[in-house]
Design a protein around this motif. Structure first.
Motif, PDB file in Angstrom:
ATOM      1  N   ALA A 231      30.577  28.551  44.178  1.00 45.97           N
ATOM      2  CA  ALA A 231      31.834  29.116  44.681  1.00 45.97           C
ATOM      3  C   ALA A 231      31.602  30.445  45.389  1.00 45.97           C
ATOM      4  O   ALA A 231      32.376  30.829  46.262  1.00 45.97           O
ATOM      5  CB  ALA A 231      32.821  29.296  43.532  1.00 45.97           C
ATOM      6  N   THR A 232      30.525  31.153  45.019  1.00 50.48           N
ATOM      7  CA  THR A 232      30.224  32.462  45.608  1.00 50.48           C
ATOM      8  C   THR A 232      28.773  32.492  46.082  1.00 50.48           C
ATOM      9  O   THR A 232      27.915  33.093  45.437  1.00 50.48           O
ATOM     10  CB  THR A 232      30.473  33.582  44.579  1.00 50.48           C
ATOM     11  OG1 THR A 232      29.712  33.298  43.405  1.00 50.48           O
ATOM     12  CG2 THR A 232      31.942  33.712  44.228  1.00 50.48           C
ATOM     13  N   PRO A 233      28.494  31.845  47.216  1.00 47.48           N
ATOM     14  CA  PRO A 233      27.097  31.741  47.676  1.00 47.48           C
ATOM     15  C   PRO A 233      26.445  33.075  47.990  1.00 47.48           C
ATOM     16  O   PRO A 233      25.227  33.197  47.931  1.00 47.48           O
ATOM     17  CB  PRO A 233      27.188  30.863  48.921  1.00 47.48           C
ATOM     18  CG  PRO A 233      28.605  30.919  49.354  1.00 47.48           C
ATOM     19  CD  PRO A 233      29.421  31.184  48.122  1.00 47.48           C
ATOM     20  N   GLY A 234      27.219  34.108  48.290  1.00 43.71           N
ATOM     21  CA  GLY A 234      26.655  35.415  48.619  1.00 43.71           C
ATOM     22  C   GLY A 234      26.488  36.335  47.426  1.00 43.71           C
ATOM     23  O   GLY A 234      25.997  37.450  47.579  1.00 43.71           O
ATOM     24  N   MET A 235      26.883  35.887  46.241  1.00 43.90           N
ATOM     25  CA  MET A 235      26.745  36.720  45.041  1.00 43.90           C
ATOM     26  C   MET A 235      25.271  37.073  44.861  1.00 43.90           C
ATOM     27  O   MET A 235      24.403  36.209  44.937  1.00 43.90           O
ATOM     28  CB  MET A 235      27.241  35.968  43.809  1.00 43.90           C
ATOM     29  CG  MET A 235      27.062  36.731  42.518  1.00 43.90           C
ATOM     30  SD  MET A 235      28.364  37.885  42.130  1.00 43.90           S
ATOM     31  CE  MET A 235      29.747  36.829  41.876  1.00 43.90           C
ATOM     32  N   ILE A 236      25.002  38.352  44.655  1.00 45.61           N
ATOM     33  CA  ILE A 236      23.616  38.790  44.467  1.00 45.61           C
ATOM     34  C   ILE A 236      23.156  38.280  43.104  1.00 45.61           C
ATOM     35  O   ILE A 236      23.783  38.578  42.086  1.00 45.61           O
ATOM     36  CB  ILE A 236      23.501  40.326  44.553  1.00 45.61           C
ATOM     37  CG1 ILE A 236      23.981  40.818  45.925  1.00 45.61           C
ATOM     38  CG2 ILE A 236      22.055  40.754  44.301  1.00 45.61           C
ATOM     39  CD1 ILE A 236      24.104  42.320  46.040  1.00 45.61           C
TER      40      ILE A 236
END
Length: 158
Positions: free
Chosen positions: A111-116
Motif C-alpha cells: 500500500a505504501t511502496p515509497g515507505m523507507i
C-alpha cells in the motif's frame, strides 16, 4: 554547465551512448547501465513521471545537515521517501568525488511502496562542522538527471 547541456542534447539525439560525462573530474553517472522504465502514471508515485514534479518542488529539502553528538549528519530522508522513480542518488561533500547512496527498492505490491524500509541507511556521519557543501545528483528511471548544490547554512537543521 555547458558540458551537462551538451550531454543531455547528445542523449536526446541518441548520440553519446554510454556514460554521461561529468562537467568536472567527477565519476560519470552510468546512464547506459539502465533502461527507461514504463512511465505510464499509476497514481502510486512509482515512476519519474510521477515523482519528478514532487522532487522538483521540494528540491531545497533534498538533504539536511544536523550537528549531533559531535558529528555532522547528512540526512537523505526526503530523497528516500520519493525514491520510486529513481535509479541512483549520488552525493559529494565539499567538492569531493561523487559517491552512490544506497537506494532501497520500492515494492509496488504494498500500500505504501515509497515507505523507507526498516534498517535503510538514512544518513551519513562526518566530523563535526566538516560539511560545508553537498552536491546531489539524481538519475531518474526515465534516464533524466537532476542535480543541486547545498551550502551548509541552507540545509542546517536545528
Amino acid at each position: 554547465m555547458l558540458d551537462f547541456f551538451l550531454v543531455v542534447v547528445a542523449l536526446i539525439l541518441g548520440e553519446g551512448k554510454g556514460e554521461r560525462l561529468a562537467a568536472s573530474s567527477e565519476t560519470p553517472m552510468p546512464v547506459s547501465a539502465y533502461e527507461v522504465e514504463d512511465q505510464t502514471p499509476t497514481g502510486r508515485f512509482l515512476t519519474a513521471t510521477e515523482t519528478k514534479p514532487i522532487l522538483g518542488a521540494t528540491k531545497a529539502n533534498w538533504i539536511g545537515v544536523r550537528e549531533w553528538e559531535g558529528q555532522d549528519l547528512i540526512y537523505f530522508t526526503q530523497l528516500l521517501a520519493w525514491r520510486c522513480g529513481l535509479y541512483e542518488i549520488r552525493y559529494a561533500v565539499n567538492g569531493g568525488a561523487m559517491q552512490n547512496w544506497p537506494v532501497p527498492a520500492c515494492d509496488p505490491k504494498t500500500a505504501t511502496p515509497g515507505m523507507i524500509p526498516d534498517g535503510a541507511a538514512i544518513y551519513t556521519a562526518l566530523p563535526l562542522k566538516s560539511v560545508e557543501k553537498v552536491d546531489i545528483e539524481l538519475l531518474y528511471d526515465d534516464l533524466t538527471v537532476d542535480q543541486a548544490s547545498f551550502e551548509r547554512a541552507a540545509v542546517l537543521m536545528p
